[in-house]
Design an enzyme around this catalytic site. Structure first.
Site, PDB file in Angstrom:
ATOM      1  N   ASP A  95       0.715  -1.311  -0.022  1.00  0.00           N
ATOM      2  CA  ASP A  95       0.053   0.059  -0.035  1.00  0.00           C
ATOM      3  C   ASP A  95       0.849   1.246   0.006  1.00  0.00           C
ATOM      4  O   ASP A  95       1.738   1.344   0.953  1.00  0.00           O
ATOM      5  CB  ASP A  95      -0.959  -0.002   1.343  1.00  0.00           C
ATOM      6  CG  ASP A  95      -2.023   0.908   1.432  1.00  0.00           C
ATOM      7  OD1 ASP A  95      -2.412   1.534   0.195  1.00  0.00           O
ATOM      8  OD2 ASP A  95      -2.495   1.159   2.320  1.00  0.00           O
ATOM      9  N   GLY A 228      -9.025   5.515   1.318  1.00  0.00           N
ATOM     10  CA  GLY A 228      -9.610   6.288   2.298  1.00  0.00           C
ATOM     11  C   GLY A 228     -11.005   5.900   2.314  1.00  0.00           C
ATOM     12  O   GLY A 228     -11.951   6.834   2.482  1.00  0.00           O
ATOM     13  N   SER A 230     -12.877   4.146   4.796  1.00  0.00           N
ATOM     14  CA  SER A 230     -13.441   3.603   6.069  1.00  0.00           C
ATOM     15  C   SER A 230     -14.629   4.462   6.215  1.00  0.00           C
ATOM     16  O   SER A 230     -14.654   5.433   5.920  1.00  0.00           O
ATOM     17  CB  SER A 230     -12.460   3.757   7.214  1.00  0.00           C
ATOM     18  OG  SER A 230     -11.354   2.603   6.850  1.00  0.00           O
ATOM     19  N   ILE A 271      -9.525  -0.267   3.049  1.00  0.00           N
ATOM     20  CA  ILE A 271     -10.171   0.109   4.531  1.00  0.00           C
ATOM     21  C   ILE A 271      -9.052  -0.359   5.626  1.00  0.00           C
ATOM     22  O   ILE A 271      -8.658  -1.480   5.769  1.00  0.00           O
ATOM     23  CB  ILE A 271     -11.373  -1.089   4.871  1.00  0.00           C
ATOM     24  CG1 ILE A 271     -12.420  -0.262   3.779  1.00  0.00           C
ATOM     25  CG2 ILE A 271     -11.804  -0.989   6.347  1.00  0.00           C
ATOM     26  CD1 ILE A 271     -13.694  -1.216   3.585  1.00  0.00           C
TER      27      ILE A 271
HETATM   28  P1  13P Z   1      -8.996   4.656   5.732  1.00  0.00           P
HETATM   29  O1  13P Z   1      -8.089   5.713   6.561  1.00  0.00           O
HETATM   30  O2  13P Z   1     -10.041   5.338   5.137  1.00  0.00           O
HETATM   31  O3  13P Z   1      -9.312   3.199   6.284  1.00  0.00           O
HETATM   32  O4  13P Z   1      -8.116   4.287   4.344  1.00  0.00           O
HETATM   33  C1  13P Z   1      -7.138   3.391   4.209  1.00  0.00           C
HETATM   34  C2  13P Z   1      -6.336   3.423   2.823  1.00  0.00           C
HETATM   35  O5  13P Z   1      -6.599   4.072   1.811  1.00  0.00           O
HETATM   36  C3  13P Z   1      -5.157   2.512   2.836  1.00  0.00           C
HETATM   37  O6  13P Z   1      -4.370   2.803   1.619  1.00  0.00           O
HETATM   38  O1  G3H Z   2      -3.395   4.843   3.695  1.00  0.00           O
HETATM   39  C1  G3H Z   2      -2.245   4.583   4.604  1.00  0.00           C
HETATM   40  C2  G3H Z   2      -2.709   3.342   5.510  1.00  0.00           C
HETATM   41  O2  G3H Z   2      -3.975   3.544   6.147  1.00  0.00           O
HETATM   42  C3  G3H Z   2      -1.736   2.684   6.055  1.00  0.00           C
HETATM   43  O3  G3H Z   2      -1.110   3.721   7.305  1.00  0.00           O
HETATM   44  O4  G3H Z   2       1.109   4.281   6.669  1.00  0.00           O
HETATM   45  O5  G3H Z   2      -0.081   4.223   9.128  1.00  0.00           O
HETATM   46  O6  G3H Z   2       0.535   1.896   7.918  1.00  0.00           O
HETATM   47  P1  G3H Z   2       0.295   3.622   7.957  1.00  0.00           P
HETATM   48 ZN    ZN Z   3      -4.630   4.924   0.810  1.00  0.00          ZN
END
Ligand code: 13P
Ligand code: G3H
Ligand code: ZN
Length: 325
Positions: A95, A228, A230, A271
């Protein structure tokens, strides 16, 4: 003959998953994890609800969990699902990859999919970085997600106050030049638990479905990704606040908006925050009700049980992936 490193772990890339999701009008859930309990919960929920799943790991999560341990955790996750009698497709995805080197390292260590996030770079630099990752990844049949447009909130350690929505006029050129397999776009979602600043009585503004429709028109049948996403479920925010937390004003994307997005060319819905909130809420509750408790299994266990419930609900009622494995 390509060497598919991830196949040794029993993983799949996202190509087939996205094709089926596109044809079936649902999205694949991409759930972030950092530890064993989160991974167990994701696997349990997705196996029980017969949902394909993308196990999603950020750069920070990878160093938190340890990259070598992660390799075996992914293999263990696939085996665990099989032992439960499941035959669900499981992808392991990086990610928000922020460099070619990080993406390469993940590909070399069994990831079946990577995101290279050049969304903060000038357009031409985003194109050349993304193209470089695609050229490497495709040698191993690893799929690549790129991003155009910037989400509000914290992304890539850069804090953006306002979203820069994806410009539909750029998407064809970007996909053509880079060869990416999917594209994350910015249509009003943001990362974290405070997605919208609402005045009393105000409701969440709708996502920019007009931009999504434009993108879809320009790239028919091409997999789109929503970051994003959630919903920042009020029941867990209330629980956190009830048991000593302080998260006033936390608000997420309403589930009906996500259901609508999942029916379009959005094939992957990210999520992370919702999982974090569940864990925090349950742990706070256990600590408040049983202040003498000091066995981690007694608070991480209930958090894991609640996570399973939350993820199953997402699969069944939000992204629509339940029963699609
Ligand atoms: P949320 O913060 O809305 O869960 O988004 C997660 C996300 O986009 C991880 O890449
Ligand atoms: O989009 C970001 C994810 O929610 C991951 O977050 O870099 O704190 O692990 P993190
Ligand atoms: Zn993200």
């Amino acid at each position: 003959m390509v060497t598919k490193i991830y196949e040794k772990l029993g993983l799949v890339n996202t190509r087939e998953m996205f094709k089926k999701a596109m044809d079936g009008g649902y999205a694949i859930p991409a759930y972030n994890f950092n530890n064993m309990e989160q991974l167990q919960a994701i696997i349990t929920a997705c196996t029980e609800s017969k949902s394909p799943v993308i196990l999603q790991v950020s750069k920070g999560a990878r160093s938190y969990a340890n990259e070598t341990l992660l390799y075996y955790m992914a293999q263990g996750a696939v085996e665990m699902s099989k032992q439960m009698g499941g035959k669900i497709p499981i992808a392991l995805h990086l990610d928000h990859g922020d460099s070619f080197e990080l993406c390469k390292s993940c590909i070399d260590m069994g990831f079946s999919s990577v995101m290279i996030d050049g969304s903060h770079l000038p357009y031409d630099e985003n194109v050349s970085l993304t193209k470089k990752v695609v050229e490497y990844a495709h040698q191993f049949d690893v799929t690549v997600e790129g991003e155009l447009g910037v989400l509000a909130g914290i992304e890539e350690h850069v804090v953006a106050d306002k979203s820069t929505y994806t410009k539909p006029e750029e998407v064809i050129d970007f996909v053509k030049k880079t060869g990416v397999d999917s594209l994350a776009i910015s249509i009003g979602t943001s990362h974290g638990a405070y997605k919208f600043k609402l005045k009393p009585g105000e409701s969440v503004p709708p996502l920019r479905f007009d931009i999504l429709a434009e993108v879809q028109k320009k790239l028919p049948g091409f997999p789109i990704v929503l970051h994003g996403a959630s919903s920042v479920l009020p029941e867990y925010i209330d629980m956190i606040n009830q048991y000593g937390g302080k998260m006033e004003g936390a608000v997420g994307v309403p589930e009906d908006q996500l259901r609508k997005a999942a029916k379009s060319s959005v094939c992957k819905i990210n999520i992370d925050s919702d999982g974090r909130l569940v864990v925090t809420a349950i742990i706070r509750k256990v600590f408040a009700e049983k202040p003498a408790e000091f066995d981690p299994r007694k608070y991480l266990g209930p958090a894991r049980t609640e996570l399973v419930k939350m993820y199953k609900n997402k699969n069944e009622n939000v992204v629509g992936s339940a029963g699609k494995a």
